[in-house]
Design an enzyme around this catalytic site. Structure first.
Site, mmCIF file in Angstrom:
data_model
loop_
_atom_site.group_PDB
_atom_site.id
_atom_site.type_symbol
_atom_site.label_atom_id
_atom_site.label_comp_id
_atom_site.label_asym_id
_atom_site.label_seq_id
_atom_site.Cartn_x
_atom_site.Cartn_y
_atom_site.Cartn_z
ATOM 1 N N LYS A 249 57.930 -24.412 -19.672
ATOM 2 C CA LYS A 249 57.723 -24.357 -21.130
ATOM 3 C C LYS A 249 56.798 -23.198 -21.484
ATOM 4 O O LYS A 249 55.693 -23.092 -20.955
ATOM 5 C CB LYS A 249 57.121 -25.676 -21.612
ATOM 6 C CG LYS A 249 58.032 -26.868 -21.338
ATOM 7 C CD LYS A 249 57.369 -28.183 -21.672
ATOM 8 C CE LYS A 249 56.224 -28.507 -20.756
ATOM 9 N NZ LYS A 249 55.661 -29.839 -20.945
ATOM 10 N N GLY A 284 50.383 -33.866 -27.665
ATOM 11 C CA GLY A 284 51.417 -34.809 -27.217
ATOM 12 C C GLY A 284 52.814 -34.222 -27.143
ATOM 13 O O GLY A 284 53.766 -34.947 -26.841
#
Ligand SMILES: Cc1ncc(COP(=O)(O)OP(=O)(O)O)c(N)n1
Ligand SMILES: Cc1nc(C(=O)O)sc1CCOP(=O)(O)O
Ligand SMILES: [Mg+2]
Length: 570
Positions: A249, A284
């Site tokens: 990512k 999150g």
């Protein structure tokens, strides 16, 4: 913490009757969902040997499944998350529960650590003893039919080993590993000693691992990761540690306007882009992305498709939540359940559609298939193998019944490759074969009616020749527009040519992504994409792919040419 005494108390209360075996066979009630299953993981294979045939699982057609133990019982896809609790509820177990709920999947939980945490940082961590993690795992896995296990914060190598033992005893279909080490606030959640556990135990079992840049760097012994090329090399090196798929990512990549992630399946690299949302509410996102991937896998998606849907879901949730204020710290949580609060409306409609799918849009043609004596399915397979990123069945002359049968077969093919399949004109056929969406023209079913018929999650494309039509398509709830004919074409009779100027005007005005169509092939695709308008995402092609002897070769050529054309998005 009082886990041990609590566990002793519980173990005296709980017994595991034989009839609760998690290894009961399953039977699926078709619900038209029709997505291919994750190809057999270590666990799937071992499960296959012990219990049901994995082939049966691959034929699963629905979300609702019956257990063969009791035909009156239905079950829903099930993810088990093994992670830490976040008292602020932005990340960890709480994020996983919300993400799975939002994606329509049941989520059970095994807690590895309890953190005292808020938007300012992590104030305390209490690690759950290994034997009590083992006990939680046994409670869930011995009783419930878990499809996919997702791991998050694993604060000790002992806990990693416990997971290994539990999954050996109770195999599941897929394992998603989010190698959590540091919280968004910069607090350490699992120290460097966990790296050995990841490298030697967890990654070799994982179906996918989803490190961010820092985690990827740590897994690789501290290498610098600063560019998309570095991310590709990292994905390859991490893949060598054993996971079947790797998603690196790139949210923290400084030089990038978009959020770029690299997905590597051991053979191909995919550069997955989404727009970067300007917000403080990103606490999150990693947990949520991994849980969402797990949820989509549990429903039956292919890995690539699960990753794309998850990325899109996180992007939409961040966009929706960008201005909410929870807590006084630097990184706030976002709202996973935005879907519950909004009526169906363009901006917040949960979309599986990724505009970059428009890159190379293959549109079939019944006459061309007949002329070259090939079936629709062979045409579609060849186009996908050549690099088509989305497929439309435009079978104007086919009998409805034949069209439907072929469309069903094409849905299977496309789904197994994570490629969206759209149907031209025929909403009824799209519904009947559970295609990913439709493409309609100005004289076909109006897009707003198509939206009502198809619901919020299907993709709708609309042909537009003017900025006014493009605006209407947006109002009507379309996902993209097709703009043409850019050049004269023999494929569509009496088609008005808008030229590169018309395409540019429409693309500049459009709020929706645009794909160019009409007379496009290897000789002119470069000129089209070099218009460089950000909304222009790709080209849609019929004859240059299908009015040719070798569809695969022609698609490959066009794909290579588009890849080397500098545009806004590559
Ligand atoms: C991607 C894409 N763009 C435009 C069209 C044309 O659709 P329409 O105007 O409805 O014409 P027909 O294809 O039905 O002849 C398309 N099919 N795909
Ligand atoms: C189906 C279609 N729609 C068009 C439009 O202008 O909306 S042009 C077109 C035909 C495109 O075929 P080819 O790639 O063979 O030119
Ligand atoms: Mg049409």
């Amino acid at each position: 913490m009082g886990y041990c005494s609590c566990s002793q108390l519980l173990s005296s209360l709980i017994s595991f009757p034989k009839s609760c075996s998690p290894l009961s066979t399953t039977q699926v009630i078709p619900k038209g969902f029709g997505q291919s299953r994750v190809s057999g993981s270590l666990f799937a294979n071992s499960r296959m040997q012990q219990t049901m045939s994995f082939a049966t699982m691959q034929e699963d057609k629905g979300l609702l499944m019956k257990t063969s133990d009791d035909n009156s019982k239905l079950r829903i896809p099930h993810v088990l998350t093994v992670a830490g609790s976040d008292s602020g509820a932005g990340a960890g177990i709480q994020a996983d529960l919300k993400a799975c709920a939002a994606r329509g999947v049941y989520c059970s939980t095994v807690i590895t650590a309890v953190t005292a945490q808020n938007t300012v940082g992590v104030q305390g961590v209490d690690i759950v003893p290994e034997d009590f993690v083992a006990e939680q795992l046994k409670s869930v896995l011995s009783d419930m039919h878990v499809d996919v296990v997702k791991t998050g914060m694993l604060p000790s190598v002992g806990i990693v080993k416990v997971i290994l033992q539990s999954l050996k005893q109770f195999p599941v279909r897929a394992l998603v590993v989010d190698p959590v080490m540091v919280s968004t606030s910069g607090d350490v959640l699992a120290g460097p000693s966990i790296l050995g556990g990841f490298r030697e135990v967890l990654l070799p079992m994982a179906d996918i691992v989803t490190p961010n840049l820092k985690e990827a760097s740590a897994l690789l012994g501290g290498v610098q990761l600063e560019t998309v090329n570095d991310m590709r090399s990292a994905a390859k090196s991490i893949h060598d540690m054993g996971p079947r798929n790797v998603l690196v990512k790139g949210g923290d990549l400084a030089a990038s306007l978009d959020a770029v992630d690299i997905f590597f399946d051991g053979e191909n690299f995919y550069e997955l882009r989404s727009s970067r949302i300007e917000t403080r509410n990103t606490h999150g996102t990693g947990c949520t992305l991994a849980s969402c991937i797990a949820a989509e896998l549990a429903k039956g998606s292919s890995m690539l498709s699960a990753v794309k849907v998850a990325k899109r879901y996180v992007e939409t949730a961040l966009d929706y939540s960008k201005d909410i204020a929870i807590g006084n710290g630097l990184q706030g949580p976002f709202d996973h359940l935005f879907k519950l609060k909004h009526n169906i409306h363009n901006s917040w409609r949960p979309q599986a559609f990724d505009p970059s799918d428009l890159f190379l849009y293959a549109v079939t043609d019944s006459r061309m298939n007949k002329k070259w004596d090939r079936s629709i399915t062979d045409a579609v397979k060849a186009a996908i193998e050549g690099g088509a990123t989305i497929v439309q069945l435009r079978e104007k002359d086919a009998e409805t019944r034949d069209f439907l049968e072929a469309a069903k077969a094409c849905v299977e093919i496309c789904r197994s490759h994570g490629i969206p399949l759209l149907i031209n004109d025929r909403i009824d056929v799209a519904l009947a074969c559970d295609a990913d969406g439709v493409h309609v023209g100005q004289s076909d079913m109006p897009a707003n009616v198509a939206r009502t018929l198809l619901g919020p999650e299907k993709i709708i494309g609309v042909s537009c020749k003017t900025p006014e039509q493009a605006h209407q398509a947006w109002v009507d709830g379309a996902d993209y527009i097709g703009c043409g004919g850019v050049y004269p074409t023999n494929t569509k009779e009496n088609n008005i040519t808008v030229g590169l100027e018309g395409l540019k005007a429409v693309s500049l005005s459009s709020k929706l992504p645009v794909v160019a169509i009409g007379g496009i092939g290897v000789s002119n695709a470069r000129s089209v994409m070099e218009l460089g308008v950000p909304t222009l995402k790709g080209v849609a092609v019929v004859s240059a792919l299908f009015d040719r002897e070798l569809v695969l070769t022609e698609t490959r050529k066009l794909h290579a040419l588009l890849k080397e054309t500098p545009t806004h998005s590559n």
